[in-house]
Enzyme design. Structure first.
Site, PDB file in Angstrom:
ATOM      1  N   ASP A   1      41.327  45.349  39.891  1.00  0.00           N
ATOM      2  CA  ASP A   1      42.461  44.705  40.190  1.00  0.00           C
ATOM      3  C   ASP A   1      42.735  43.542  39.520  1.00  0.00           C
ATOM      4  OD1 ASP A   1      43.423  46.728  42.711  1.00  0.00           O
ATOM      5  OD2 ASP A   1      41.075  45.672  43.407  1.00  0.00           O
ATOM      6  N   THR A   2      43.955  43.621  38.715  1.00  0.00           N
ATOM      7  CA  THR A   2      44.209  42.545  37.645  1.00  0.00           C
ATOM      8  C   THR A   2      45.062  42.534  37.600  1.00  0.00           C
ATOM      9  OG1 THR A   2      41.699  42.718  36.554  1.00  0.00           O
ATOM     10  CG2 THR A   2      42.783  41.995  34.917  1.00  0.00           C
ATOM     11  N   THR A   3      46.151  41.092  36.400  1.00  0.00           N
ATOM     12  CA  THR A   3      47.211  41.060  36.106  1.00  0.00           C
ATOM     13  C   THR A   3      47.443  40.665  34.524  1.00  0.00           C
ATOM     14  OG1 THR A   3      49.317  40.492  36.794  1.00  0.00           O
ATOM     15  CG2 THR A   3      48.202  38.749  36.479  1.00  0.00           C
TER      16      THR A   3
ATOM     17  N   MET B   1      45.931  46.256  31.969  1.00  0.00           N
ATOM     18  CA  MET B   1      44.866  45.950  32.847  1.00  0.00           C
ATOM     19  C   MET B   1      44.008  47.304  33.495  1.00  0.00           C
ATOM     20  SD  MET B   1      47.772  44.653  35.866  1.00  0.00           S
ATOM     21  CE  MET B   1      49.242  44.404  34.697  1.00  0.00           C
TER      22      MET B   1
END
Length: 600
Positions: free
Chosen positions: A403-405, A485
């Site tokens: 879970d990344t931006t 991402m």
């Protein structure tokens, strides 16, 4: 218009039989009925499954949230640099997209500086506790443990984001940091509406955390911050006054407020209470590292640029070096041949990743892995007709849903920023320090427990990192800032964007909207060196835009293939390119997220 066989998660246009409908059948409330049996509308130009990219002259931002994009543009219009705007947008996303990032996590970035005509890289990743050895960690884990758990105190490493903000700002910022953080402070205090995809991820996170509260140890602070009345729904106004106060403290006191002041003591005391070995001294000792981006030529004058380990960026370079040995454009983009070569190149590159990628302060990276000669040798190992059931790492002369931006910003002077930031998986560790409004990352899950592995846990060491920003050059000139991402999806996603642009002539938006593959499995950087891979063949996941015929042929070639239609595991893309003649920017954003590209 020719119907392209690689649709971005939508069905091909179908002919609808027109039937008489009784008047009472259409007299119903809006939203009642099904939108399933309909395809895309027509377009005067481009693919009918994509929309136009955004073009603007003076500045551009592409982020995973429209409000964060607007924050970046406001900073640019106020005289800020692309770095100022990127920091402001990242702060906003930590509030607005807490499922993807926050100041409890790490950050990597590539900056193109027109004043020096150079790419600069920053590694803003944190380290393990300096007072805890592998044996001491193993004692906490228990005798049968083979990995570090994803939640609770043991995978928490020092958060590197805030220090990276200030390091970037010192070199490239124009506005005071207080100005860059002010929009997020205001939104945190006054509230902002929850976006639809983020609402979906918040609901998933709450259910996942609730099922594993015992592993976390203390979920009360996180529940009070985000889930007091259940997961926030789309359109609900969300406030985080604790985060507003934390950011105000940082704005007033700088990096030392976070790493040496009362914030650091609050974090250290909380983590010690939870059973972590991190102490105040670990926060006080933290600093980011400037690193040199490395580029490899793909073809037609295009270069892909990535950051070195402890990130996985070089895996994308290895894939590019392998795939340059075959002309993919001889087949259709959605053909089994193209997908087979991409998947096999990924498996070869990731076998090396699992063996060699680690903190270079502890284990030197074998640079021969990036040579064209090595790429040719690895390409020769690909059987064009069959999937290799278990590839091995090479002898040079990470996986999972994350879970990344990712965001990118460009300014009127030509500065371009490629920035990625993350708490790792599932919002992070589940641990939220008292009254600070953010969650600690769980990046330490990615250490190996094999003492002989380059990525083995050691005191004061940075773990293997999945998050990678990217950059592309064309004919030696800076051209495109981009990223995609999502855990182990990232290197293979970068390469798929490269292929879509260079080999198949897609525009910036089409390159991201086109259906993707995600090969998951194979060898992992957390597994013992001498043991077998837990899932050597892995699974080739594809989106519904890949035709049934291609899926069947891939299965006949020996691939294990699954079609996934929710877009979650296929990452989140943003991009900005610059026209070398006019200086105009083109921006694109991710259809699988809530994002927006916009300029002025």
């Amino acid at each position: 218009m020719r119907v392209f066989n690689l649709l971005a998660g939508v069905a091909a246009t179908v002919a609808l039989a027109v039937q008489p409908i009784a008047a009472q059948e259409v007299d119903r409330a809006p939203g009642i009925g099904s939108a399933e049996n309909i395809g895309p509308g027509g377009r005067p130009i481009g693919k009918d499954w994509s929309r136009s990219p955004v073009i603007a002259e003076h500045g551009m931002a592409a982020t995973a949230h429209p409000l964060a994009t607007n924050v970046a543009l406001d900073i640019l219009k106020a005289g800020g640099s692309a770095v100022d705007a990127a920091i402001a947008a990242n702060a906003a996303l930590g509030l607005m997209e807490p499922t993807g990032n926050g100041i409890g996590g790490d950050l990597f970035a590539i900056v193109y500086d027109p004043a020096t005509d150079r790419l600069y890289g920053i590694n803003g990743s944190g380290r393990s506790p300096r007072g805890q050895t592998l044996d001491q960690l193993r004692e906490k884990l228990g005798p049968v443990a083979t990995s570090i758990p994803p939640l609770g105190p043991l995978p928490v490493t020092v958060p590197g984001t805030v220090d990276a903000w200030f390091s970037l700002h010192e070199r490239f910022g124009k506005l005071p940091m207080a100005d860059n953080l002010a929009p997020t402070i205001r939104y945190a205090r006054e509230g902002h509406p929850i976006a639809p995809v983020i609402a979906y991820y918040l609901d998933r996170s709450e259910r996942s955390f609730s099922q594993r509260e015992e592993m976390i140890g203390d979920f009360s602070n996180a529940r009070a911050t985000w889930f007091a009345d259940g997961a926030p729904e789309a359109g609900e106004i969300f406030r985080n006054p604790d985060l507003a106060r934390t950011l105000e403290t940082i704005a007033e006191g700088g990096r030392d407020a976070f790493y040496r002041g009362e914030l650091a003591r609050t974090m250290a005391d909380y983590l010690e209470r939870m059973g972590s070995a991190l102490r105040y001294e670990d926060f006080a000792a933290h600093e980011s590292q400037w690193v040199e981006p490395t580029c490899v030529t793909y073809r037609k004058g295009y270069e892909l640029c990535e950051l070195p380990p402890n990130s996985q960026g070089f895996a994308a370079l290895q894939m590019a070096n392998i795939l340059k040995n075959v002309d993919l454009s001889q087949w259709d983009r959605g053909s089994p041949e193209v997908l087979h070569y991409i998947a096999e190149a990924k498996r070869l590159a990731f076998a090396d990743l699992a063996r060699f990628y680690a903190d270079p302060d502890f284990e030197a990276f074998p640079v021969e892995l990036l040579s064209e000669a090595y790429g040719k040798r690895r390409f020769a190992e690909i059987d064009p007709a069959r999937a290799n059931p278990d590839v091995a790492h090479g002898a040079p002369e990470l996986e999972g849903e994350g879970d990344t931006t990712y965001l990118t910003v460009a300014d009127k002077d030509g500065m371009m920023v490629s920035l990625i930031q993350s708490n790792y998986r599932g919002m992070g560790s589940g641990l939220t320090p008292d009254n600070l409004g953010f969650m600690f990352q769980d990046r330490g899950e990615l250490y190996s427990l094999d003492p002989d592995h380059p990525n083995a846990y050691e005191a004061g060491k940075r773990p293997f990192q999945t998050i990678i920003p990217a950059f592309m050059k064309r004919d030696g000139k800076p051209w495109m800032s981009f990223g995609l991402m999502g855990g182990g999806m990232q290197p293979q996603g970068h390469v798929q964007i490269l292929i879509n642009l260079v080999d198949f002539g897609m525009n910036l938006q089409e390159a991201g909207d086109a259906a993707r593959l995600n090969h998951d499995g194979g060898r992992q950087p957390t597994e013992p060196l001498d043991g077998p891979a837990s899932d050597p063949l892995g699974t080739l996941y594809v989106e519904p835009g890949i035709s049934a015929e291609t899926v069947n042929r891939l299965q006949a070639m020996g691939h294990r293939v699954e079609v996934i239609d929710d877009g979650i595991m296929f990452g989140g893309y943003q991009a900005i390119s610059r026209d070398p003649e006019t200086g105009a920017y083109t921006g694109a954003t991710e259809m699988r997220k809530d994002g927006q590209a916009s300029g002025y």
